[in-house]
Design a protein around this motif. Structure first.
Motif, PDB file in Angstrom:
ATOM      1  N   GLY A   8       0.829  -1.199   0.000  1.00 41.63           N
ATOM      2  CA  GLY A   8       0.000   0.000   0.000  1.00 41.63           C
ATOM      3  C   GLY A   8       0.856   1.238   0.000  1.00 41.63           C
ATOM      4  O   GLY A   8       1.882   1.329  -0.635  1.00 41.63           O
ATOM      5  N   GLY A   9       0.404   2.243   0.801  1.00 37.74           N
ATOM      6  CA  GLY A   9       1.051   3.537   0.752  1.00 37.74           C
ATOM      7  C   GLY A   9       2.209   3.689   1.691  1.00 37.74           C
ATOM      8  O   GLY A   9       2.719   4.781   1.853  1.00 37.74           O
ATOM      9  N   ALA A  10       2.656   2.665   2.378  1.00 33.80           N
ATOM     10  CA  ALA A  10       3.736   2.815   3.332  1.00 33.80           C
ATOM     11  C   ALA A  10       5.078   2.801   2.617  1.00 33.80           C
ATOM     12  O   ALA A  10       5.223   2.301   1.511  1.00 33.80           O
ATOM     13  CB  ALA A  10       3.670   1.703   4.364  1.00 33.80           C
ATOM     14  N   PRO A  11       6.104   3.361   3.262  1.00 39.97           N
ATOM     15  CA  PRO A  11       7.404   3.479   2.613  1.00 39.97           C
ATOM     16  C   PRO A  11       8.026   2.129   2.296  1.00 39.97           C
ATOM     17  O   PRO A  11       7.750   1.128   2.925  1.00 39.97           O
ATOM     18  CB  PRO A  11       8.233   4.242   3.663  1.00 39.97           C
ATOM     19  N   ALA A  12       8.930   2.139   1.334  1.00 35.33           N
ATOM     20  CA  ALA A  12       9.604   0.915   0.918  1.00 35.33           C
ATOM     21  C   ALA A  12      10.756   0.592   1.855  1.00 35.33           C
ATOM     22  O   ALA A  12      11.220   1.418   2.605  1.00 35.33           O
ATOM     23  CB  ALA A  12      10.124   1.079  -0.509  1.00 35.33           C
ATOM     24  N   SER A  13      11.239  -0.626   1.778  1.00 36.56           N
ATOM     25  CA  SER A  13      12.302  -1.084   2.665  1.00 36.56           C
ATOM     26  C   SER A  13      13.666  -0.759   2.087  1.00 36.56           C
ATOM     27  O   SER A  13      13.874  -0.756   0.884  1.00 36.56           O
ATOM     28  CB  SER A  13      12.179  -2.584   2.876  1.00 36.56           C
ATOM     29  N   SER A  14      14.631  -0.526   3.008  1.00 35.37           N
ATOM     30  CA  SER A  14      15.992  -0.283   2.568  1.00 35.37           C
ATOM     31  C   SER A  14      16.840  -1.533   2.705  1.00 35.37           C
ATOM     32  O   SER A  14      17.993  -1.543   2.318  1.00 35.37           O
ATOM     33  CB  SER A  14      16.603   0.843   3.405  1.00 35.37           C
ATOM     34  N   HIS A  15      16.310  -2.622   3.324  1.00 40.10           N
ATOM     35  CA  HIS A  15      17.064  -3.856   3.433  1.00 40.10           C
ATOM     36  C   HIS A  15      16.585  -4.859   2.388  1.00 40.10           C
ATOM     37  O   HIS A  15      15.674  -4.618   1.628  1.00 40.10           O
ATOM     38  CB  HIS A  15      16.985  -4.432   4.846  1.00 40.10           C
ATOM     39  N   GLN A  16      17.243  -6.031   2.352  1.00 41.14           N
ATOM     40  CA  GLN A  16      16.910  -7.024   1.350  1.00 41.14           C
ATOM     41  C   GLN A  16      15.474  -7.516   1.524  1.00 41.14           C
ATOM     42  O   GLN A  16      14.990  -7.668   2.639  1.00 41.14           O
ATOM     43  CB  GLN A  16      17.871  -8.207   1.466  1.00 41.14           C
ATOM     44  N   PRO A  17      14.763  -7.756   0.401  1.00 44.15           N
ATOM     45  CA  PRO A  17      13.379  -8.235   0.507  1.00 44.15           C
ATOM     46  C   PRO A  17      13.302  -9.543   1.278  1.00 44.15           C
ATOM     47  O   PRO A  17      14.173 -10.397   1.162  1.00 44.15           O
ATOM     48  CB  PRO A  17      12.958  -8.427  -0.958  1.00 44.15           C
ATOM     49  N   LEU A  18      12.238  -9.699   2.056  1.00 44.50           N
ATOM     50  CA  LEU A  18      12.038 -10.927   2.813  1.00 44.50           C
ATOM     51  C   LEU A  18      11.347 -11.978   1.953  1.00 44.50           C
ATOM     52  O   LEU A  18      10.607 -11.660   1.033  1.00 44.50           O
ATOM     53  CB  LEU A  18      11.140 -10.639   4.031  1.00 44.50           C
ATOM     54  N   ASP A  19      11.590 -13.239   2.270  1.00 40.32           N
ATOM     55  CA  ASP A  19      10.799 -14.313   1.710  1.00 40.32           C
ATOM     56  C   ASP A  19       9.528 -14.387   2.554  1.00 40.32           C
ATOM     57  O   ASP A  19       9.485 -15.057   3.586  1.00 40.32           O
ATOM     58  CB  ASP A  19      11.570 -15.632   1.769  1.00 40.32           C
ATOM     59  N   LEU A  20       8.488 -13.663   2.132  1.00 42.85           N
ATOM     60  CA  LEU A  20       7.300 -13.523   2.966  1.00 42.85           C
ATOM     61  C   LEU A  20       6.464 -14.793   3.045  1.00 42.85           C
ATOM     62  O   LEU A  20       5.601 -14.907   3.913  1.00 42.85           O
ATOM     63  CB  LEU A  20       6.434 -12.367   2.439  1.00 42.85           C
ATOM     64  N   ALA A  21       6.709 -15.764   2.167  1.00 41.98           N
ATOM     65  CA  ALA A  21       5.884 -16.968   2.152  1.00 41.98           C
ATOM     66  C   ALA A  21       5.896 -17.678   3.501  1.00 41.98           C
ATOM     67  O   ALA A  21       4.859 -18.130   3.996  1.00 41.98           O
ATOM     68  CB  ALA A  21       6.362 -17.912   1.055  1.00 41.98           C
ATOM     69  N   LYS A  22       7.073 -17.761   4.119  1.00 41.88           N
ATOM     70  CA  LYS A  22       7.164 -18.495   5.385  1.00 41.88           C
ATOM     71  C   LYS A  22       6.562 -17.713   6.547  1.00 41.88           C
ATOM     72  O   LYS A  22       6.388 -18.261   7.630  1.00 41.88           O
ATOM     73  CB  LYS A  22       8.620 -18.852   5.690  1.00 41.88           C
ATOM     74  N   PHE A  23       6.238 -16.434   6.335  1.00 35.98           N
ATOM     75  CA  PHE A  23       5.622 -15.624   7.375  1.00 35.98           C
ATOM     76  C   PHE A  23       4.126 -15.427   7.139  1.00 35.98           C
ATOM     77  O   PHE A  23       3.479 -14.675   7.852  1.00 35.98           O
ATOM     78  CB  PHE A  23       6.282 -14.240   7.446  1.00 35.98           C
ATOM     79  N   THR A  24       3.567 -16.096   6.111  1.00 35.51           N
ATOM     80  CA  THR A  24       2.210 -15.795   5.671  1.00 35.51           C
ATOM     81  C   THR A  24       1.205 -16.860   6.097  1.00 35.51           C
ATOM     82  O   THR A  24       1.425 -18.053   5.878  1.00 35.51           O
ATOM     83  CB  THR A  24       2.174 -15.641   4.130  1.00 35.51           C
ATOM     84  N   LEU A  25       0.090 -16.402   6.679  1.00 30.33           N
ATOM     85  CA  LEU A  25      -1.054 -17.264   6.948  1.00 30.33           C
ATOM     86  C   LEU A  25      -2.014 -17.135   5.773  1.00 30.33           C
ATOM     87  O   LEU A  25      -2.354 -16.027   5.362  1.00 30.33           O
ATOM     88  CB  LEU A  25      -1.778 -16.838   8.225  1.00 30.33           C
ATOM     89  N   SER A  26      -2.468 -18.263   5.228  1.00 32.43           N
ATOM     90  CA  SER A  26      -3.410 -18.213   4.109  1.00 32.43           C
ATOM     91  C   SER A  26      -4.650 -19.068   4.352  1.00 32.43           C
ATOM     92  O   SER A  26      -5.599 -19.014   3.576  1.00 32.43           O
ATOM     93  CB  SER A  26      -2.717 -18.649   2.811  1.00 32.43           C
ATOM     94  N   SER A  27      -4.669 -19.850   5.418  1.00 30.78           N
ATOM     95  CA  SER A  27      -5.846 -20.647   5.764  1.00 30.78           C
ATOM     96  C   SER A  27      -6.895 -19.758   6.425  1.00 30.78           C
ATOM     97  O   SER A  27      -6.589 -19.057   7.401  1.00 30.78           O
ATOM     98  CB  SER A  27      -5.455 -21.773   6.723  1.00 30.78           C
ATOM     99  N   PRO A  28      -8.131 -19.733   5.922  1.00 38.53           N
ATOM    100  CA  PRO A  28      -9.180 -18.899   6.542  1.00 38.53           C
ATOM    101  C   PRO A  28      -9.350 -19.172   8.029  1.00 38.53           C
ATOM    102  O   PRO A  28      -9.563 -18.245   8.816  1.00 38.53           O
ATOM    103  CB  PRO A  28     -10.433 -19.279   5.747  1.00 38.53           C
ATOM    104  N   ALA A  29      -9.239 -20.434   8.433  1.00 37.12           N
ATOM    105  CA  ALA A  29      -9.393 -20.773   9.852  1.00 37.12           C
ATOM    106  C   ALA A  29      -8.255 -20.182  10.675  1.00 37.12           C
ATOM    107  O   ALA A  29      -8.472 -19.638  11.767  1.00 37.12           O
ATOM    108  CB  ALA A  29      -9.448 -22.288  10.029  1.00 37.12           C
TER     109      ALA A  29
END
Length: 255
Positions: A8-29
């Motif tokens: 969204g509108g928040a500032p960008a990161s100055s460090h290396q991009p994270l592998d967000l997959a391992k931090f992501t919840l995708s199960s509705p429950a």
């Protein structure tokens, strides 16, 4: 300024991009359970709307897994509430139990809950959970410096100027490269930070890292990064409000 990746509108990161997959919840429950916990414990939530131009501080009220909906508290300023209702994409950020939670939703609506207005929205498709080190950090202004008072620094007290602050911790300047103390892992329990009109934090700090940095005058200086000890929900709210203020000030200066 060192920031997180934030959609969204928040500032960008100055460090290396994270592998967000391992931090992501995708199960509705899982998502409903996590948001229910945030609602139950009353954690403060920041909602960035209109590509980051507006934000409100709120709390989640109810999570309905069967209907796929959640409600959150109406804001104190009607103009900001109206702007949020008109926003097509919104970013929610909070920090339950020291882990930053972040998710994106579509447009929100207005409902009445127990006789009072509230916002309602579809549950997000994904929720990102990041560790404390990934918190959004913002530099404190040089024109209005903030100091941390260490009451238990050896035989006397010492005041250190803040470089930046976040919900995960803060970094501070040491007065000299050979300043004693402030070793990694060292804890100071009698600290107070005056956040101007937002109040004074009284808590403990633990030194997590040390960094030699070049200052604007060309001299080398030592900066230490500290995490909070015994951070309470009211303190968390105070920091959120102050960080939000600094971000508004920064946005106003850059146009």
């Amino acid at each position: 300024m060192s920031n997180d990746n934030m959609p969204g509108g928040a500032p960008a990161s100055s460090h290396q991009p994270l592998d967000l997959a391992k931090f992501t919840l995708s199960s509705p429950a899982e998502i409903a359970q996590h948001l229910s916990g945030i609602a139950k414990h009353g954690h403060m939530v920041t909602v960035f709307a209109n590509k980051g131009k507006n934000f409100i501080l709120t709390r989640l009220l109810e999570v309905d897994y069967q209907m796929g909906l959640f409600t959150f508290d109406w804001g104190s300023e009607e103009e900001t509430n109206a702007q949020l209702l008109n926003s097509e994409r919104n970013v929610f950020v909070c920090s339950p139990e020291g882990v930053k939670t972040q998710f994106v939703t579509g447009q929100v609506g207005k409902v009445m809950l127990e006789g009072r207005p509230a916002f309602q929205c579809k549950l997000p498709e994904q929720v990102i959970k990041l560790q404390r080190r990934e918190f959004f950090r913002i530099q404190t202004p040089l024109s209005s410096p903030v100091f941390c008072h260490f009451g238990d620094y050896g035989q006397r007290a010492i005041d250190l100027a803040l470089f930046d602050i976040s919900l995960g911790g803060m970094s501070l300047w040491l007065p000299g490269l050979d300043t004693p103390g402030f070793d990694i892992g060292q804890q100071y329990r009698q600290c107070s930070i005056d956040l101007k009109s937002y109040g004074t934090l009284s808590l403990g700090l633990e030194v997590r890292h040390r960094l030699t940095a070049r200052m604007r005058n060309g001299n080398d200086a030592m900066r230490i990064g500290c995490s909070y000890l015994n951070l309470t929900a009211p303190m968390e709210t105070m920091i959120q409000r102050y960080v939000g203020f600094l971000e508004r000030e920064r946005r106003a200066m850059v146009g």
